[in-house]
Design a protein around this motif. Structure first.
Motif, PDB file in Angstrom:
ATOM      1  N   TYR A 128       3.810   5.965  -7.198  1.00  0.00           N
ATOM      2  CA  TYR A 128       3.804   5.313  -5.872  1.00  0.00           C
ATOM      3  C   TYR A 128       4.008   3.805  -6.044  1.00  0.00           C
ATOM      4  CZ  TYR A 128       1.720   9.749  -4.436  1.00  0.00           C
ATOM      5  OH  TYR A 128       1.473  11.080  -4.220  1.00  0.00           O
ATOM      6  N   THR A 134       7.211   3.005  -1.139  1.00  0.00           N
ATOM      7  CA  THR A 134       5.816   3.439  -0.897  1.00  0.00           C
ATOM      8  C   THR A 134       4.887   2.234  -0.917  1.00  0.00           C
ATOM      9  OG1 THR A 134       6.409   5.271  -2.329  1.00  0.00           O
ATOM     10  CG2 THR A 134       4.141   5.201  -1.572  1.00  0.00           C
ATOM     11  N   CYS A 136       1.369   0.407  -1.123  1.00  0.00           N
ATOM     12  CA  CYS A 136       0.074   0.813  -1.676  1.00  0.00           C
ATOM     13  C   CYS A 136      -0.784  -0.428  -1.916  1.00  0.00           C
ATOM     14  CB  CYS A 136       0.234   1.654  -2.936  1.00  0.00           C
ATOM     15  SG  CYS A 136       0.354   0.733  -4.469  1.00  0.00           S
ATOM     16  N   PRO A 145      -2.090   6.039  -1.778  1.00  0.00           N
ATOM     17  CA  PRO A 145      -1.600   7.406  -1.560  1.00  0.00           C
ATOM     18  C   PRO A 145      -1.898   8.354  -2.716  1.00  0.00           C
ATOM     19  CG  PRO A 145       0.248   5.877  -1.894  1.00  0.00           C
ATOM     20  CD  PRO A 145      -0.999   5.051  -1.814  1.00  0.00           C
ATOM     21  N   ASP A 148      -5.271  11.102  -2.682  1.00  0.00           N
ATOM     22  CA  ASP A 148      -5.176  12.480  -2.189  1.00  0.00           C
ATOM     23  C   ASP A 148      -3.779  13.032  -2.390  1.00  0.00           C
ATOM     24  OD1 ASP A 148      -7.849  12.548  -1.184  1.00  0.00           O
ATOM     25  OD2 ASP A 148      -7.168  11.183   0.403  1.00  0.00           O
ATOM     26  N   GLY A 149      -3.022  12.406  -3.274  1.00  0.00           N
ATOM     27  CA  GLY A 149      -1.640  12.824  -3.467  1.00  0.00           C
ATOM     28  C   GLY A 149      -1.388  13.333  -4.870  1.00  0.00           C
ATOM     29  N   GLU A 150      -0.260  12.904  -5.420  1.00  0.00           N
ATOM     30  CA  GLU A 150       0.154  13.373  -6.757  1.00  0.00           C
ATOM     31  C   GLU A 150      -0.583  12.539  -7.809  1.00  0.00           C
ATOM     32  OE1 GLU A 150       2.104  15.983  -7.286  1.00  0.00           O
ATOM     33  OE2 GLU A 150       2.311  16.283  -5.136  1.00  0.00           O
ATOM     34  N   ASN A 151      -1.774  12.984  -8.168  1.00  0.00           N
ATOM     35  CA  ASN A 151      -2.621  12.160  -9.045  1.00  0.00           C
ATOM     36  C   ASN A 151      -2.842  12.797 -10.422  1.00  0.00           C
ATOM     37  OD1 ASN A 151      -4.593  14.143  -8.474  1.00  0.00           O
ATOM     38  ND2 ASN A 151      -5.249  13.010  -6.662  1.00  0.00           N
TER      39      ASN A 151
END
Ligand SMILES: Cc1cc2nc3c(=O)[nH]c(=O)nc-3n(C[C@H](O)[C@H](O)[C@H](O)COP(=O)(O)OP(=O)(O)OC[C@H]3O[C@@H](n4cnc5c(N)ncnc54)[C@H](O)[C@@H]3O)c2cc1C
Ligand code: SF4
Length: 338
Positions: A128, A134, A136, A145, A148-151
């Motif tokens: 991100y 994006t 941030c 992001p 709760d995203g692509e972590n």
């Protein structure tokens, strides 16, 4: 995506470069020092970062790439490349972790260009963060992001603190090794030089300082010093990657161990790939110090190191991975590896 125009100048000396950085009042977004360019130019090409001016410091008098024995320890110039570190004859035994960490980073071509100074100052690989579309928190926005995203590749420590919105991990392998070796850094700014422990150079980003280090915008990193190691010390760096080469650490472990009368004295254990900055596992070090080394001890140390982990939705796999890596690194550093 377009790269923004920028001015380029070459500093003849460290003083020149610092004067150039200070000329714009130390505005971090205006003028940046350029070393190998492998991170800075990548961020600029992606239009994530757009300084108006670059000051090339590669030929600045007073900044060098030397690696030399000094006062029982080793001093490394900020311009030393990762390839220089990987194969230097001084970086063995107690200092081996640094050579192993440098040799595990990036690709041979990149290691020939990437400097150790730039490596410590590289920015997170969070996707991100590196996508200009994006917004941030770390880029000056409000939210994160990744939480709760692509972590998958993100932090497993300090993930529930309101004062630490960012859950990106620091991408450097050498940083963890240098911390295990109790490294100090020497910085120079308009007011002169200062030397501080590398542990104080790194700091989780805050609202006021959305950066992973405490380097001021008009300071240069000049050199890194490794103090004399404890007698008999050995160090290693172990790294888990999602492919065998050319990948950042999912988790990395730097361990330094020395045995005194068959017991561990003054252990160092640093984890990379798990927090905003490399994390010293002090609870694990306390388990190790004064104890006789064996697999059961290493397993207890690994449990202690991960006791405070708070993984995100997609990266719980890092907890058992880190524990396994710690057990192996400690066994290798204690000379008990298979
Ligand atoms: C494909 C790829 C894979 C990689 N894989 C890994 C990996 O597995 N492990 C790992 O650890 N790293 C990895 N890296 C990161 C790489 O090691 C760094 O990009 C590199 O070390 C940065 O050094 P540089 O000289 O190119 O710095 P630059 O890109 O020139 O600079 C980086 C930052 O440091 C600042 N800077 C540089 N030198 C100084 C100085 N002396 N004083 C003050 N500020 C300075 C610059 O202003 C800039 O902000 C990878 C990079 C790439 C592109
Ligand atoms: S983890 Fe940090 S860098 Fe990544 S999106 Fe969140 S705030 Fe930005």
């Amino acid at each position: 995506m377009t790269m923004q125009p920028f001015a380029y100048e070459r500093a003849a000396s460290v003083e020149d470069a610092i004067a150039g950085l200070a000329r714009v009042g130390g505005d971090a977004t205006h003028t940046r020092p350029l070393a190998g360019g492998t991170d800075l130019l990548t961020l600029m090409k992606a239009d994530v970062f757009a300084p108006a001016r670059l000051i090339d410091v590669k030929r600045a008098a007073g900044l060098d790439s030397g690696i030399a024995a000094t006062d029982g320890g080793v001093t490394v110039g900020a311009l030393a490349t990762l390839a220089d570190l990987e194969r230097h004859p001084l970086l063995v035994g107690p200092y081996l972790a640094l050579a192993e960490a440098a040799g595990s980073a990036a690709s041979p071509q990149l290691r020939n260009v990437a400097t150790v100074g730039g490596n410590l100052l590289q920015r997170p690989r969070c996707w991100y963060f590196r996508n200009p579309r994006t917004p941030c928190w770390l880029k000056g926005g409000d939210g994160c992001p990744a939480r709760d995203g692509e972590n998958q590749h993100h932090a497993i420590f300090d993930t529930r603190r309101d004062d630490r919105p960012c859950v990106a991990v620091h991408p450097s392998d050498p940083a963890a090794a240098l911390l295990a070796l109790d490294a100090e850094v020497t910085l120079r700014g308009p007011g002169g030089e200062r030397t501080l422990p590398l542990a104080a150079f790194f700091a989780s980003p805050t609202d006021e300082r959305r950066l992973e280090t405490t380097l001021l915008p008009d300071e240069l990193l000049l050199s890194i010093r490794l103090p004399a190691p404890p007698p008999g010390a050995r160090s290693v760096y172990r790294k888990a990657m999602d492919r065998k080469v050319w990948a950042f650490a999912l988790v990395g472990v730097a361990a330094r161990v020395n045995l005194d009368g068959g017991r561990i004295a003054d252990a160092r254990l640093i984890l990379s790939g798990v927090a905003n900055v490399p994390r010293r596992a002090t609870a694990a070090e306390a388990v190790l110090d004064g104890a006789a080394p064996d697999d059961e001890l290493f397993a207890r140390a690994a449990d202690a190191a991960l006791a405070d982990a708070a993984p995100l939705s997609r990266n719980a796999y890092k907890v058992p991975l880190a524990k396994a890596l710690i057990r192996g690194a400690l066994a290798d550093a204690a000379g008990m590896g298979t």
